[in-house]
Design an enzyme around this catalytic site. Structure first.
Site, PDB file in Angstrom:
ATOM      1  N   ASN A 108       0.835  -1.202   0.000  1.00 27.23           N
ATOM      2  CA  ASN A 108       0.000   0.000   0.000  1.00 27.23           C
ATOM      3  C   ASN A 108       0.871   1.255   0.000  1.00 27.23           C
ATOM      4  O   ASN A 108       1.958   1.277   0.575  1.00 27.23           O
ATOM      5  CB  ASN A 108      -0.971  -0.004   1.190  1.00 27.23           C
ATOM      6  CG  ASN A 108      -0.435   0.757   2.387  1.00 27.23           C
ATOM      7  OD1 ASN A 108      -0.508   1.982   2.467  1.00 27.23           O
ATOM      8  ND2 ASN A 108       0.152   0.010   3.339  1.00 27.23           N
ATOM      9  N   PHE A 112      -1.868   8.163   4.176  1.00 26.91           N
ATOM     10  CA  PHE A 112      -2.665   8.742   5.266  1.00 26.91           C
ATOM     11  C   PHE A 112      -3.932   9.428   4.754  1.00 26.91           C
ATOM     12  O   PHE A 112      -4.242  10.566   5.140  1.00 26.91           O
ATOM     13  CB  PHE A 112      -1.845   9.735   6.087  1.00 26.91           C
ATOM     14  CG  PHE A 112      -0.868   9.126   7.060  1.00 26.91           C
ATOM     15  CD1 PHE A 112      -0.925   7.786   7.399  1.00 26.91           C
ATOM     16  CD2 PHE A 112       0.113   9.917   7.653  1.00 26.91           C
ATOM     17  CE1 PHE A 112      -0.026   7.237   8.309  1.00 26.91           C
ATOM     18  CE2 PHE A 112       1.015   9.387   8.571  1.00 26.91           C
ATOM     19  CZ  PHE A 112       0.947   8.038   8.887  1.00 26.91           C
ATOM     20  N   SER A 170       5.283   5.109   8.932  1.00 29.51           N
ATOM     21  CA  SER A 170       4.701   4.883   7.616  1.00 29.51           C
ATOM     22  C   SER A 170       5.706   5.281   6.543  1.00 29.51           C
ATOM     23  O   SER A 170       6.299   6.362   6.607  1.00 29.51           O
ATOM     24  CB  SER A 170       3.422   5.707   7.441  1.00 29.51           C
ATOM     25  OG  SER A 170       2.994   5.656   6.083  1.00 29.51           O
ATOM     26  N   ASN A 172       4.952   6.073   3.535  1.00 31.53           N
ATOM     27  CA  ASN A 172       4.241   6.760   2.463  1.00 31.53           C
ATOM     28  C   ASN A 172       4.039   8.251   2.681  1.00 31.53           C
ATOM     29  O   ASN A 172       3.371   8.908   1.887  1.00 31.53           O
ATOM     30  CB  ASN A 172       2.879   6.087   2.240  1.00 31.53           C
ATOM     31  CG  ASN A 172       3.040   4.626   1.872  1.00 31.53           C
ATOM     32  OD1 ASN A 172       3.844   4.285   1.025  1.00 31.53           O
ATOM     33  ND2 ASN A 172       2.284   3.758   2.535  1.00 31.53           N
ATOM     34  N   THR A 173       4.598   8.792   3.761  1.00 35.78           N
ATOM     35  CA  THR A 173       4.586  10.239   4.004  1.00 35.78           C
ATOM     36  C   THR A 173       6.032  10.717   4.029  1.00 35.78           C
ATOM     37  O   THR A 173       6.803  10.286   4.890  1.00 35.78           O
ATOM     38  CB  THR A 173       3.894  10.577   5.337  1.00 35.78           C
ATOM     39  OG1 THR A 173       2.520  10.183   5.263  1.00 35.78           O
ATOM     40  CG2 THR A 173       3.975  12.059   5.638  1.00 35.78           C
ATOM     41  N   LYS A 206       4.886   3.611  17.288  1.00 36.94           N
ATOM     42  CA  LYS A 206       4.936   2.571  16.267  1.00 36.94           C
ATOM     43  C   LYS A 206       6.142   2.797  15.365  1.00 36.94           C
ATOM     44  O   LYS A 206       6.294   3.867  14.773  1.00 36.94           O
ATOM     45  CB  LYS A 206       3.655   2.565  15.432  1.00 36.94           C
ATOM     46  CG  LYS A 206       3.568   1.408  14.447  1.00 36.94           C
ATOM     47  CD  LYS A 206       2.183   1.261  13.866  1.00 36.94           C
ATOM     48  CE  LYS A 206       2.072   0.033  12.977  1.00 36.94           C
ATOM     49  NZ  LYS A 206       0.684  -0.202  12.532  1.00 36.94           N
ATOM     50  N   ASN A 235       5.748  -1.615  11.616  1.00 35.73           N
ATOM     51  CA  ASN A 235       4.933  -1.181  10.492  1.00 35.73           C
ATOM     52  C   ASN A 235       5.297  -1.979   9.238  1.00 35.73           C
ATOM     53  O   ASN A 235       5.986  -2.994   9.316  1.00 35.73           O
ATOM     54  CB  ASN A 235       5.150   0.319  10.262  1.00 35.73           C
ATOM     55  CG  ASN A 235       3.917   1.027   9.734  1.00 35.73           C
ATOM     56  OD1 ASN A 235       3.223   0.521   8.864  1.00 35.73           O
ATOM     57  ND2 ASN A 235       3.642   2.211  10.253  1.00 35.73           N
TER      58      ASN A 235
END
Length: 345
Positions: A108, A112, A170, A172-173, A206, A235
């Site tokens: 993925n 967010f 994450s 993806n940021t 996390k 994660n």
């Protein structure tokens, strides 16, 4: 196969993100039977929270906290919703969610996507009673001071969740994982500690699985220094194991599911070695069976979380894991989960 598991199988036949939306709608609207009481051997205590079982839902499924009533009836010991950012944001362009069916995995790069803090808080105000609920905090993509976003989330959700998770892992940021470095982490955790102002709601951190044991040890010490209550390990990964077979294996984003097992298990083992019982751990990543859940508990985790495995195993997986865990705990002579924590070391 139960009706709910049949539904999960049907959802796997359509576009992943469309299927996700339909699953949330079903959890919000369909009447689900309440699960039976958990076996007492599954009891565990996590950062002051008493859980009837150690199997939790990881963040990512219910980003806006809108399906908690349905999720509370799937048998989880605790449910984590989010990630939520202060301002609503659409996330990355679609397609951004990929099933790797042959590998029992997911990639993925959602970014967010969520409706923002105010909508999230409104949903938490009507959360079902009797369910331990966690709120996973993120930072907006265009925010320069990302620590300020976490502080804003912590303050806005005060009193609405049983615990809050600070998600700095994450992939993806842009720039988010840089917060795991010691200087940035000290700044973030110090500001969070100040913002808590005596609030006793547990705060979890996390982290990513793509860290060395030394880096994990540094994060453990920083967490202890700043009063973090537990560490979630871990994660999604940016790694792409050579074993991946699915067509979409080279898509950008975070990889989760079965291929993450070895890396995530090593990360929780490293965190347990560094914390020596001083910091509770929640294990995440590739947990798809009672055997794997038990291995993480014996490696040092007080509880486990899953998400990707539900896509392939269906909601009935939660009950299957709990039944297997019950048998394994009793066979080894334990009377509750906490007695088994770290016994593999």
């Amino acid at each position: 196969m139960s009706l709910s598991d049949m539904g999960a199988a049907a959802l796997r036949l359509i576009d992943p993100e469309t299927a996700h939306g339909l699953a949330i709608r079903a959890l919000k609207t369909l009447p689900l039977l309440a699960p039976g009481a958990d076996d007492p051997v599954l009891r565990t205590r996590l950062a002051g929270l008493n859980l009837s079982n150690p199997v939790g839902l990881a963040a990512g499924l219910d980003k806006n906290g809108e399906a908690l009533r349905g999720l509370s009836r799937l048998g989880f010991g605790f449910v984590e919703c989010g990630s939520v950012t202060p301002r609503a944001q659409p996330g990355n362009p679609r397609p951004r969610l990929f099933r790797l069916t042959e590998d029992q995995a997911i990639i993925n790069r959602m970014g967010f996507n969520n409706a923002g803090l105010e909508v999230f808080a409104k949903h938490l105000k009507t959360r079902p009673a009797g369910t331990v609920v966690g709120a996973n905090l993120g930072a907006n993509k265009d925010t320069e001071d990302k620590a300020a976003d976490y502080v804003a989330g912590l303050k806005r959700l005060r009193g609405l969740a049983d615990y809050v998770t600070v998600n700095v892992s994450s992939p993806n940021t842009p720039g988010l994982r840089a917060l795991q470095g010691r200087a940035a982490l000290d700044d973030l955790l110090g500001r969070l500690a100040e913002a808590r102002s005596g609030d006793r709601t547990p705060v979890f951190l996390k982290i990513a699985p793509d860290l060395t044991p030394d880096e994990i040890a540094l994060i453990v010490e920083a967490s202890l220094d700043h009063g973090i209550d537990a560490l979630i390990v871990s994660n999604t990964t940016l790694d792409r194991p050579d074993t991946l077979r699915s067509r979409d294996r080279e898509e950008a984003g975070g990889l989760s599911g079965r291929p993450l097992q070895v890396r995530a298990r090593a990360a929780v083992t490293a965190a347990a070695a560094a914390s020596t019982g001083r910091l509770p751990l929640i294990a995440v990543g590739g947990i798809d069976s009672g055997a794997e859940a038990y291995a993480r508990i014996r490696a040092g985790a007080c509880a486990v979380q899953l998400y990707s495995a539900l896509i392939y195993g269906g909601p009935g997986l939660v009950g299957r894991i709990k039944r297997d865990l019950t048998e394994r705990l009793r066979a080894d002579g334990f009377t509750c989960v906490n007695e088994a924590v770290g016994t593999a070391r």
